[in-house]
Motif scaffolding. Structure first.
Motif, PDB file in Angstrom:
ATOM      1  N   ASN A 289       0.805  -1.277  -0.074  1.00  0.00           N
ATOM      2  CA  ASN A 289      -0.046  -0.013   0.037  1.00  0.00           C
ATOM      3  C   ASN A 289       0.799   1.288   0.238  1.00  0.00           C
ATOM      4  O   ASN A 289       0.574   2.142  -0.596  1.00  0.00           O
ATOM      5  CB  ASN A 289      -0.578  -0.080   1.323  1.00  0.00           C
ATOM      6  N   ALA A 290       1.941   1.365   0.589  1.00  0.00           N
ATOM      7  CA  ALA A 290       2.900   2.474   0.656  1.00  0.00           C
ATOM      8  C   ALA A 290       3.276   2.841  -0.842  1.00  0.00           C
ATOM      9  O   ALA A 290       3.623   4.078  -0.797  1.00  0.00           O
ATOM     10  CB  ALA A 290       4.050   2.036   1.599  1.00  0.00           C
ATOM     11  N   LYS A 291       3.374   1.928  -1.598  1.00  0.00           N
ATOM     12  CA  LYS A 291       3.855   2.130  -3.058  1.00  0.00           C
ATOM     13  C   LYS A 291       2.844   1.978  -4.045  1.00  0.00           C
ATOM     14  O   LYS A 291       2.953   2.139  -5.310  1.00  0.00           O
ATOM     15  CB  LYS A 291       4.731   0.890  -3.319  1.00  0.00           C
ATOM     16  N   ASN A 292       1.478   1.984  -3.461  1.00  0.00           N
ATOM     17  CA  ASN A 292       0.267   1.925  -4.221  1.00  0.00           C
ATOM     18  C   ASN A 292       0.473   0.773  -5.407  1.00  0.00           C
ATOM     19  O   ASN A 292      -0.023   0.936  -6.555  1.00  0.00           O
ATOM     20  CB  ASN A 292      -0.011   3.227  -4.857  1.00  0.00           C
ATOM     21  N   THR A 293       1.110  -0.353  -5.133  1.00  0.00           N
ATOM     22  CA  THR A 293       1.107  -1.380  -5.976  1.00  0.00           C
ATOM     23  C   THR A 293       0.725  -2.586  -5.742  1.00  0.00           C
ATOM     24  O   THR A 293       0.813  -2.981  -4.422  1.00  0.00           O
ATOM     25  CB  THR A 293       2.644  -1.396  -6.354  1.00  0.00           C
ATOM     26  N   VAL A 294       0.111  -3.480  -6.514  1.00  0.00           N
ATOM     27  CA  VAL A 294      -0.309  -4.802  -6.357  1.00  0.00           C
ATOM     28  C   VAL A 294       0.517  -5.644  -7.206  1.00  0.00           C
ATOM     29  O   VAL A 294       1.115  -5.166  -8.421  1.00  0.00           O
ATOM     30  CB  VAL A 294      -1.651  -4.909  -6.749  1.00  0.00           C
ATOM     31  N   TYR A 295       1.070  -7.005  -6.822  1.00  0.00           N
ATOM     32  CA  TYR A 295       1.858  -7.842  -7.671  1.00  0.00           C
ATOM     33  C   TYR A 295       1.259  -9.051  -7.829  1.00  0.00           C
ATOM     34  O   TYR A 295       0.271  -9.465  -7.081  1.00  0.00           O
ATOM     35  CB  TYR A 295       3.175  -7.948  -6.647  1.00  0.00           C
ATOM     36  N   LEU A 296       1.553  -9.787  -8.748  1.00  0.00           N
ATOM     37  CA  LEU A 296       1.181 -11.092  -9.142  1.00  0.00           C
ATOM     38  C   LEU A 296       2.530 -11.853  -9.509  1.00  0.00           C
ATOM     39  O   LEU A 296       3.122 -11.629 -10.246  1.00  0.00           O
ATOM     40  CB  LEU A 296       0.204 -11.293 -10.020  1.00  0.00           C
ATOM     41  N   GLN A 297       3.002 -12.670  -8.456  1.00  0.00           N
ATOM     42  CA  GLN A 297       3.998 -13.743  -8.674  1.00  0.00           C
ATOM     43  C   GLN A 297       3.703 -14.959  -9.248  1.00  0.00           C
ATOM     44  O   GLN A 297       2.683 -15.515  -8.717  1.00  0.00           O
ATOM     45  CB  GLN A 297       4.918 -13.981  -7.274  1.00  0.00           C
ATOM     46  N   MET A 298       4.202 -15.249 -10.621  1.00  0.00           N
ATOM     47  CA  MET A 298       3.763 -16.224 -11.097  1.00  0.00           C
ATOM     48  C   MET A 298       4.915 -17.301 -11.447  1.00  0.00           C
ATOM     49  O   MET A 298       5.880 -17.084 -11.949  1.00  0.00           O
ATOM     50  CB  MET A 298       3.214 -15.803 -12.706  1.00  0.00           C
ATOM     51  N   ASN A 299       4.963 -18.491 -10.894  1.00  0.00           N
ATOM     52  CA  ASN A 299       5.759 -19.611 -10.873  1.00  0.00           C
ATOM     53  C   ASN A 299       5.297 -20.723 -11.613  1.00  0.00           C
ATOM     54  O   ASN A 299       3.886 -21.128 -11.557  1.00  0.00           O
ATOM     55  CB  ASN A 299       6.209 -19.897  -9.516  1.00  0.00           C
ATOM     56  N   SER A 300       5.995 -21.678 -11.837  1.00  0.00           N
ATOM     57  CA  SER A 300       5.814 -22.935 -12.701  1.00  0.00           C
ATOM     58  C   SER A 300       4.735 -22.544 -13.950  1.00  0.00           C
ATOM     59  O   SER A 300       3.706 -23.090 -13.961  1.00  0.00           O
ATOM     60  CB  SER A 300       5.216 -23.959 -11.856  1.00  0.00           C
ATOM     61  N   LEU A 301       5.157 -21.630 -14.600  1.00  0.00           N
ATOM     62  CA  LEU A 301       4.304 -21.105 -15.681  1.00  0.00           C
ATOM     63  C   LEU A 301       4.100 -22.373 -16.626  1.00  0.00           C
ATOM     64  O   LEU A 301       4.944 -22.949 -16.825  1.00  0.00           O
ATOM     65  CB  LEU A 301       4.950 -20.145 -16.494  1.00  0.00           C
ATOM     66  N   LYS A 302       2.769 -22.516 -17.151  1.00  0.00           N
ATOM     67  CA  LYS A 302       2.253 -23.360 -18.186  1.00  0.00           C
ATOM     68  C   LYS A 302       2.154 -22.631 -19.612  1.00  0.00           C
ATOM     69  O   LYS A 302       1.727 -21.403 -19.476  1.00  0.00           O
ATOM     70  CB  LYS A 302       1.328 -24.092 -17.681  1.00  0.00           C
ATOM     71  N   SER A 303       2.052 -23.141 -20.518  1.00  0.00           N
ATOM     72  CA  SER A 303       1.454 -22.765 -21.816  1.00  0.00           C
ATOM     73  C   SER A 303       0.101 -22.204 -21.975  1.00  0.00           C
ATOM     74  O   SER A 303      -0.284 -21.152 -22.293  1.00  0.00           O
ATOM     75  CB  SER A 303       1.689 -23.903 -23.052  1.00  0.00           C
ATOM     76  N   GLU A 304      -0.768 -22.779 -20.913  1.00  0.00           N
ATOM     77  CA  GLU A 304      -2.121 -22.437 -20.911  1.00  0.00           C
ATOM     78  C   GLU A 304      -1.930 -21.060 -20.157  1.00  0.00           C
ATOM     79  O   GLU A 304      -3.100 -20.710 -19.796  1.00  0.00           O
ATOM     80  CB  GLU A 304      -2.870 -23.428 -20.219  1.00  0.00           C
ATOM     81  N   ASP A 305      -1.101 -20.547 -19.389  1.00  0.00           N
ATOM     82  CA  ASP A 305      -1.168 -19.264 -18.834  1.00  0.00           C
ATOM     83  C   ASP A 305      -0.842 -18.355 -19.649  1.00  0.00           C
ATOM     84  O   ASP A 305      -1.146 -17.075 -19.289  1.00  0.00           O
ATOM     85  CB  ASP A 305      -0.060 -19.217 -17.605  1.00  0.00           C
ATOM     86  N   THR A 306      -0.778 -18.500 -20.983  1.00  0.00           N
ATOM     87  CA  THR A 306      -0.524 -17.474 -21.838  1.00  0.00           C
ATOM     88  C   THR A 306      -1.851 -16.537 -22.067  1.00  0.00           C
ATOM     89  O   THR A 306      -2.982 -17.103 -22.513  1.00  0.00           O
ATOM     90  CB  THR A 306      -0.136 -18.145 -23.233  1.00  0.00           C
ATOM     91  N   ALA A 307      -1.671 -15.349 -21.880  1.00  0.00           N
ATOM     92  CA  ALA A 307      -2.950 -14.428 -21.875  1.00  0.00           C
ATOM     93  C   ALA A 307      -2.575 -13.050 -21.605  1.00  0.00           C
ATOM     94  O   ALA A 307      -1.259 -12.911 -21.226  1.00  0.00           O
ATOM     95  CB  ALA A 307      -3.775 -14.996 -20.853  1.00  0.00           C
ATOM     96  N   VAL A 308      -3.230 -12.215 -21.992  1.00  0.00           N
ATOM     97  CA  VAL A 308      -3.237 -10.722 -21.303  1.00  0.00           C
ATOM     98  C   VAL A 308      -3.844 -10.517 -19.992  1.00  0.00           C
ATOM     99  O   VAL A 308      -5.042 -11.055 -19.742  1.00  0.00           O
ATOM    100  CB  VAL A 308      -4.068  -9.697 -22.474  1.00  0.00           C
TER     101      VAL A 308
END
Length: 114
Positions: A73-92
């Motif tokens: 909240n101090a940086k007004n930022t939200v994160y999404l850490q994505m590990n073990s990515l798969k081809s089906e995670d391909t997206a916008v």
């Protein structure tokens, strides 16, 4: 005017990792629930993960154990850490803010391919 800017997309090999960031402006992030959604080619936009103002999280079954949503909240930022990515995670991937209205970023493309 509330703005959400997503950063961190790109090309990654299967099994790799990426971290997406969503920088929010013109609103106090700490008061609002946030989320990440994604839309693959030819498919509808779907929920990936959400985080409430009090840091409760929720994930789509398809990403549980691989993705982690967090907020600074101090940086007004939200994160999404994505590990073990798969081809089906391909997206916008889109950032969402639920405040007095619903706000969306323009999206960042994640491509998982060898």
């Amino acid at each position: 005017q509330v703005q959400l800017v997503e950063l961190g997309g790109g090309l990654v090999q299967p099994g790799g990792s990426l971290r997406l960031s969503c920088i929010v402006s013109e609103i106090i992030l700490s008061f609002n629930d946030m989320g990440w959604y994604r839309q693959a080619p030819g498919k509808q936009r779907e929920l990936v993960a959400t985080i409430t103002s009090d840091h409760r999280t929720n994930y789509a079954d398809s990403v549980k154990g691989r993705f982690t949503i967090s907020r600074d909240n101090a940086k007004n930022t939200v994160y999404l850490q994505m590990n073990s990515l798969k081809s089906e995670d391909t997206a916008v991937y889109y950032c969402h803010c639920q405040s007095y209205a619903s706000f969306w970023g323009k999206g960042t493309l994640v491509t998982v391919s060898s």
